[in-house]
Write an enzyme that holds these catalytic residues in place. Structure first.
Site, PDB file in Angstrom:
ATOM      1  N   HIS A  36       0.825  -1.197   0.000  1.00 10.89           N
ATOM      2  CA  HIS A  36       0.000   0.000   0.000  1.00 10.89           C
ATOM      3  C   HIS A  36       0.859   1.246   0.000  1.00 10.89           C
ATOM      4  CE1 HIS A  36       0.428   1.647   4.168  1.00 10.89           C
ATOM      5  NE2 HIS A  36       0.817   0.423   4.434  1.00 10.89           N
ATOM      6  N   CYS A  37       0.288   2.332  -0.544  1.00 11.78           N
ATOM      7  CA  CYS A  37       0.925   3.638  -0.461  1.00 11.78           C
ATOM      8  C   CYS A  37       0.066   4.494   0.462  1.00 11.78           C
ATOM      9  CB  CYS A  37       1.099   4.263  -1.844  1.00 11.78           C
ATOM     10  SG  CYS A  37      -0.452   4.530  -2.716  1.00 11.78           S
ATOM     11  N   VAL A  38       0.041   5.794   0.279  1.00 13.01           N
ATOM     12  CA  VAL A  38      -0.688   6.662   1.196  1.00 13.01           C
ATOM     13  C   VAL A  38      -2.191   6.503   1.069  1.00 13.01           C
ATOM     14  CG1 VAL A  38      -1.105   9.077   1.827  1.00 13.01           C
ATOM     15  CG2 VAL A  38       1.175   8.334   1.223  1.00 13.01           C
TER      16      VAL A  38
END
Length: 634
Positions: free
Chosen positions: A26-28
């Site tokens: 995941h990213c932000v």
């Protein structure tokens, strides 16, 4: 965990279960999956889930946009799926090769677009000076100019070997060596000699053999200006290099990894990749002859319409031997003649882009692409302008098809293999004859193709990065007199664009919040207001700040840059730190990130946009650090 348990279970079920997942991280704002088969995923059901903002399928990744709660959803997801968090981001299989190709194709061309346009112009002008009699082929001035103009095109695999290796994260010098091997002068010269024998003689894929490798016949082809063979070779090279790094001791890796990589990849490129491209081209040539005999108009439609696609994949080489044989045996050729209008349709589309676009960078790139295209050098137009915009490329193909149908229907023939572009018109002069009907039809065909390419592009348009800019300008002024507001200053120096111009659906749609985006001119990020750093992503590509006035600001440096795993980023704060307006938050290397194939466009969004009556962005096209950027109206 229980709060997101239902959502995580629904996402897992609708992406096809854990057995369909190669990797997930995941990213932000989003869960990023690499799925074995994206067709299995039920995208519409996932989009409809409570807690999911959107789904983006891009570059071989299946991205489920969650928003600020993505870390909690991710933790719940990998626990429910039984995925080891240490291995969650590692791919379990090679995945879809085509998706990987799409992911890096734009990245490998972006670093060379400027030089591609420049050399195309120089090559075109050299041809023009020769045609007008201002220079001769024996002139040193002409030879030097042509060498400069033709250098990139003749050695294109070397340049692409560099950029493709950067994209894959493999040794760039090994990539350049592979490309250099493909255009090595001695091997290229061997093809001019008498073949040892011919494979599959008497068939469509008859292949002359000039040289063998360990007794295995090598089918040579001209790799100058080719694209696909070197990209496939570098993709394979990256796999071989990674394998060699695992099995070769550290003390000798420096020279043995390149040694074995080159020793394996280069011969297989000549033995497998080259022959596949050669045979595909020969089959294409045979099919073209069959269709031409059936109906010259249909053949013209197909060849003129798909010629630029054939060039991209290197398949056009299968038609050139047929044309040369026709010229040798019959002293004319009808086949390549049908492709002649395609380059004019291409520059018609480029002219339309130049006229219609409000994006200064795109307009400036269109000018040299148009000029070089006039002389038949269309690579800058294709790779720099029309293909990335998609619709103009399609419109140019339609124009090329109509032009090809006119040439085919008129039974036009070329009598020499001479110049390109406008200097290719003399190819259709019959020796000893007058200009005649054929030349007239060629001129009509290229004019029609040019007009169709331009007009269709103007009518159907394209996604111009600057088109949406005017949509917010009126609203920006209407609320200027409101008193209750919070002002956020620019966190970086650069060109301001609207979110709608960002080539990422989640940001462009405003689903993650309203705001703007900046194309940075310097690799430093400063605090847009005083507050607390609520999110500092470990990879350094995204920072979230809650201002003292309550605005939740997300600064996302680049697009998909989470995949760099922190490389080229230096963060100067940590999560929970107090920051003051104008304080340096992060630094990043624009050149290296761009060279790695990533877009550094930086969205600056207000994730709690619903709190505000309006969110106004400045009208200025360019801003400096500290300039007013966003006004939040309460």
């Amino acid at each position: 965990m229980k709060k997101y348990e239902a959502l995580a279970k629904d996402i897992l079920e609708n992406v096809g279960g854990v057995e369909n997942i190669n990797s997930v991280f995941h990213c932000v704002t989003r869960l990023r999956f690499k799925l074995k088969d994206e067709k299995i995923a039920n995208t519409e059901k996932i989009k409809a889930l409570d807690g999911v903002v959107s789904v983006v399928q891009s570059g071989g990744q299946y991205q489920v946009v969650i928003g600020n709660n993505v870390p909690d959803v991710y933790s719940t997801f990998i626990e429910i799926a039984g995925i080891n968090p240490e291995n969650a981001g590692e791919e379990k299989s090679t995945g879809n090769i085509f998706n990987r190709f799409i992911d890096f194709i734009s990245g490998v061309f972006t670093p060379v677009l400027g030089v591609l346009a420049a050399t195309g112009m120089i090559k075109g002008f050299a041809a023009m000076f020769l045609a007008f009699g201002w220079l001769t082929e024996q002139s040193g001035t002409y030879q030097i100019l042509y060498a400069v103009g033709d250098s990139l095109f003749n050695f294109f695999p070397i340049f692409l070997g560099y950029t493709a290796s950067k994209k894959f994260g493999s040794n760039i010098f090994v990539g350049m060596a592979i490309g250099a091997s493909m255009v090595y002068p001695t091997l290229a010269g061997i093809m001019a000699g008498k073949p040892l024998y011919t494979l599959f003689e008497g068939t469509v894929i008859a292949s002359p053999i000039h040289v063998t490798f360990l007794g295995i016949p090598v089918i040579l082809m001209s790799y100058a200006s080719s694209v696909i063979p070197i990209l496939i070779a570098i993709w394979f090279s990256s796999k071989v290099e990674n394998l060699m790094k695992k099995i070769i001791p550290d003390v000798v890796k420096t020279f043995l990894v390149p040694f074995f990589t080159l020793l394996i990849v280069v011969p297989l490129t000549f033995l497998i990749i080259g022959p596949i491209a050669t045979w595909a081209g020969q089959l294409l040539g045979a099919a073209t002859i069959w269709v031409y005999n059936l109906s010259p108009i249909i053949a013209g439609l197909l060849l003129g319409g798909f010629w630029q696609v054939f060039v991209i994949f290197g398949l056009h080489w299968g038609l050139i031997p047929i044309a040369m044989n026709n010229l040798a045996q019959m002293h004319f050729d009808p086949i390549l003649a049908m492709s002649f209008a395609a380059s004019f349709a291409q520059i018609g589309a480029v002219l339309a882009v130049m006229i219609k676009s409000k994006n200064e960078k795109l307009k400036s790139l269109s000018v040299p692409a148009f000029i070089s295209g006039i002389f038949g050098v269309t690579e800058p137009a294709i790779y720099g302008v029309t293909l990335p915009l998609k619709k103009p490329f399609i419109m140019s193909c339609i124009g090329g098809a109509i032009g090809g149908a006119i040439i085919g229907g008129a039974h036009v023939k070329s009598y020499i293999m001479g110049g390109l572009g406008i200097f290719g018109i003399p190819n259709f002069f019959k020796p000893g004859g007058s200009i005649g009907f054929s030349v007239l039809m060629v001129i009509i065909a290229i004019v029609v193709a040019f007009i169709i390419g331009a007009v269709l592009t103007l009518i159907f348009g394209f996604k111009d990065p600057a088109n949406a800019k005017a949509e917010t300008e009126a609203g920006n002024r209407e609320t200027e007199t409101l008193i209750e507001r919070e002002i956020l200053v620019s966190p970086m120096e650069g060109e301001v664009i609207t979110l709608a111009e960002v080539p990422d659906e989640a940001f462009a749609s405003g689903a993650l919040g309203k705001g703007t985006a900046i194309k940075p001119q310097a690799g430093k990020v400063f605090a847009p207001a005083s507050g607390v750093a609520t999110t500092v992503f470990p990879t350094g590509h995204a920072i979230g700040i809650k201002t003292d006035e309550g605005a939740e600001v997300l600064i996302h440096i680049g697009l998909n840059t989470v995949q760099l795993n922190g490389e080229h980023f230096t963060t100067h704060i940590k999560q929970g730190d107090r920051v003051e307006a104008g304080e340096l938050l992060s630094e990043f290397d624009i050149e290296k990130i761009t060279a790695a194939g990533y877009d550094v466009t930086t969205p600056v969004i207000i994730t709690n946009s619903d709190k505000y009556l309006d969110i106004l962005v400045v009208d200025d096209q360019n801003v400096k650090v500290g300039d007013r950027l966003i006004t939040l109206v309460i």
